[in-house]
Design a protein around this motif. Structure first.
Motif, short mmCIF file in Angstrom:
data_model
loop_
_atom_site.label_atom_id
_atom_site.label_comp_id
_atom_site.label_asym_id
_atom_site.label_seq_id
_atom_site.Cartn_x
_atom_site.Cartn_y
_atom_site.Cartn_z
N ARG A 1 8.85 -0.63 2.68
CA ARG A 1 9.57 -1.79 3.32
C ARG A 1 10.50 -1.01 4.29
O ARG A 1 10.05 -1.63 5.21
N MET A 2 11.03 -0.39 4.16
CA MET A 2 11.77 0.73 4.77
C MET A 2 11.03 1.31 5.88
O MET A 2 11.29 1.67 7.36
N LYS B 1 14.76 12.02 2.99
CA LYS B 1 13.85 11.75 3.84
C LYS B 1 12.98 10.31 2.94
O LYS B 1 12.82 9.34 3.98
N ILE B 2 12.89 10.85 1.69
CA ILE B 2 11.97 9.34 1.05
C ILE B 2 13.62 8.29 1.19
O ILE B 2 12.91 6.91 0.82
N ARG B 3 14.16 9.37 0.47
CA ARG B 3 15.59 7.12 -0.13
C ARG B 3 15.64 7.09 1.76
O ARG B 3 16.88 5.86 1.43
N SER B 4 15.57 7.67 2.84
CA SER B 4 16.63 7.22 4.38
C SER B 4 16.05 7.19 5.23
O SER B 4 16.06 6.44 6.55
N SER B 5 14.69 7.52 5.39
CA SER B 5 13.94 8.09 6.70
C SER B 5 12.76 6.83 6.89
O SER B 5 12.30 6.22 5.88
N VAL B 6 13.41 5.55 8.29
CA VAL B 6 11.38 4.98 8.54
C VAL B 6 10.51 5.66 8.78
O VAL B 6 9.34 4.45 8.60
N HIS B 7 10.05 7.37 8.55
CA HIS B 7 9.04 7.58 9.16
C HIS B 7 8.90 7.80 7.57
O HIS B 7 9.66 8.75 6.76
N SER B 8 7.05 7.51 7.57
CA SER B 8 6.88 7.90 6.15
C SER B 8 6.89 9.49 5.85
O SER B 8 6.20 9.98 7.30
N PRO B 9 7.05 10.43 5.12
CA PRO B 9 6.19 11.96 4.84
C PRO B 9 4.79 12.05 5.41
O PRO B 9 4.26 11.22 5.34
N GLY B 10 4.71 13.49 6.17
CA GLY B 10 3.69 13.63 6.85
C GLY B 10 2.82 13.56 6.26
O GLY B 10 1.33 12.97 6.36
N GLN C 1 0.62 -0.99 0.12
CA GLN C 1 0.66 -0.30 -0.02
C GLN C 1 0.80 1.34 0.17
O GLN C 1 0.21 2.04 -0.88
N TYR C 2 1.87 1.33 0.73
CA TYR C 2 2.11 2.72 1.35
C TYR C 2 3.64 2.77 0.01
O TYR C 2 4.51 3.99 -0.38
N SER C 3 3.99 1.60 -0.94
CA SER C 3 4.99 1.75 -1.89
C SER C 3 4.04 2.14 -3.41
O SER C 3 4.67 2.49 -4.17
N ARG C 4 2.68 2.43 -2.98
CA ARG C 4 2.38 2.76 -4.10
C ARG C 4 2.20 4.77 -4.00
O ARG C 4 1.82 5.79 -4.36
N TYR C 5 2.45 4.66 -2.71
CA TYR C 5 2.09 6.77 -2.70
C TYR C 5 3.04 7.34 -2.68
O TYR C 5 5.18 7.25 -2.68
N LYS C 6 3.65 8.59 -3.80
CA LYS C 6 4.20 9.72 -4.43
C LYS C 6 3.88 11.03 -3.53
O LYS C 6 2.69 11.24 -2.96
N LEU C 7 4.98 11.79 -3.40
CA LEU C 7 4.86 13.26 -2.81
C LEU C 7 4.66 13.97 -4.47
O LEU C 7 4.67 13.46 -5.11
N GLN D 1 7.55 0.09 7.32
CA GLN D 1 6.90 -0.84 7.59
C GLN D 1 6.20 -0.93 8.71
O GLN D 1 5.31 -0.40 9.69
N GLY D 2 7.71 -0.46 9.83
CA GLY D 2 7.65 -0.72 11.30
C GLY D 2 6.29 0.52 11.75
O GLY D 2 5.80 0.46 12.20
N GLU D 3 7.05 1.71 11.19
CA GLU D 3 6.21 3.37 11.73
C GLU D 3 5.10 3.35 11.10
O GLU D 3 4.01 3.43 11.70
N ASN D 4 4.20 2.34 10.08
CA ASN D 4 3.26 2.38 8.78
C ASN D 4 2.60 1.64 9.49
O ASN D 4 0.99 1.91 9.91
#
Length: 372
Positions: A264-265, A328-337, A248-254, A267-270
């Protein structure tokens, strides 16, 4: 890198160039702002003692404890209702949730000047000797870290400064931490309706509880030991549900980028965002069943269920520079706001009911992802 911010201008210029590429920041912040941040990072307990004395309403600690209890109960109820766990693993999971040690606001020794002084017994600060003080703090940190070597973990020790707007789950201690700095608007206020508090700090509490059962936290038991306490069939069922979140989250784009975030990166926060939202809303509805509906806010044409989700969305309202967003998109474990709002709300049956989203619409898709 740790010394560079404190050195002469030649070094500062290189740091500015680096931050410009990575974060889009064109100049350094005011010196006073940097000094406040450094002092809080390096002498966090001393600053925390001043902060709680001047700015912390101690009634908040009691309220937060009550909210943690109701949200933990909601987690246990949802645990009982899920059909993909075997009973043995479910019972151990309940034991882990009930064993979580909650830390709220600040450690008690901050109110005792003698105990607080002991914390800094090895540290010497000299007026007008800035760089010397930086090295003194680094030595002090190194000394304290070495003192812990090969000793049992002190599970009562706070490692988080109180004056920060953040919250934490520590799998090694199985504790959840809510520093004094986060117990303020938009997350929490004594003067807010409960709907806003549960949509704010309540979701954060549920988020941190869920971290104990995400892709990483689930690998630790209630005592913080890394062992497999799930059976293989339940692990397989968990991974299938987690994969739904990943996809699901791999389909989101800013809007400004033509490539998706890394599901995948993150997923824990999501998983924690989705679980926290569900638990906190259930806890809020239980509060309403005991205490009755809250009066509507004057001139605000929204129900309290709608206000719950609105405040959750407000928490993640913000702006980012393009370069910072890319990093953030490339390295953060959190999805963008924006994604942290869209993802959990579109998986929420409660949100769809509150806002009357038509079935099959973007915020009420037919297929929803659900782990906890």
């Amino acid at each position: 890198m740790s010394i560079m911010p404190h050195m002469i201008d030649d070094y500062q210029q290189k740091k500015v160039e680096f931050r410009k590429i990575l974060l889009g920041i064109l100049s350094e912040r005011n010196r006073w702002s940097q000094c406040v941040e450094w002092t809080n990072k390096k002498l966090g307990m001393a600053v925390g003692a001043l902060f709680i004395r001047e700015n912390f309403n101690h009634e908040s600690k009691k309220t937060a404890l009550e909210m943690i209890q109701t949200i933990r109960e909601a987690f246990n109820e949802l645990l009982s209702e899920n059909g993909w766990m075997d009973d043995e693993t479910r019972n151990v999971a309940k034991g882990k949730a009930n064993s979580m040690n909650e830390r709220i606001g600040y450690p008690e020794f901050l109110k005792n000047p003698v105990e607080l002084s002991k914390e800094y017994a090895m540290l010497n600060i000299t007026e007008n000797q800035f760089l010397k003080n930086i090295f003194a703090v680094l030595k002090y940190d190194a000394y304290h870290n070495l003192q812990k070597l090969r000793k049992p973990v002190d599970k009562n020790k706070w490692s988080t400064e109180p004056a920060v707007v953040n919250a934490f789950y520590n799998p090694n201690n199985n504790d959840i931490v809510f520093p004094a700095g986060i117990l303020q608007p938009l997350f929490y206020s004594q003067h807010f309706p409960k709907s806003l508090n549960y949509g704010g700090i309540g979701v954060v509490i549920g988020h941190e509880i869920t971290h104990g059962f995400d892709d990483k936290g689930r690998q630790f038991d209630k005592d913080g030991n890394m062992i497999q306490w799930w059976n293989n069939a339940t692990i397989k069922a968990f991974r299938e549900r987690a994969q739904c979140i990943v996809d699901q989250y791999s389909r989101y784009k800013l809007q400004e980028f033509d490539f998706p975030i890394n599901g995948r990166m993150t997923q824990g926060e999501n998983i924690a965002d989705n679980g926290g939202l569900k638990q906190s809303f259930r806890a809020y509805k239980k509060w309403v069943s005991f205490h009755g509906e809250e009066p509507l806010l004057p001139s605000v044409n929204l129900t309290h269920d709608q206000l719950f989700f609105l405040n959750y969305a407000q928490i993640w309202c913000g702006s980012m520079r393009r370069e910072d967003a890319l990093t953030k998109i490339r390295s953060s474990v959190h999805s963008p706001g924006p994604v942290r709002v869209l993802g959990p709300l579109s998986n929420s049956e409660d949100f769809a009911r509150a806002y009357n989203c038509p079935p099959g619409s973007p915020m009420n898709p037919t297929r929803k992802c659900n782990v906890w």
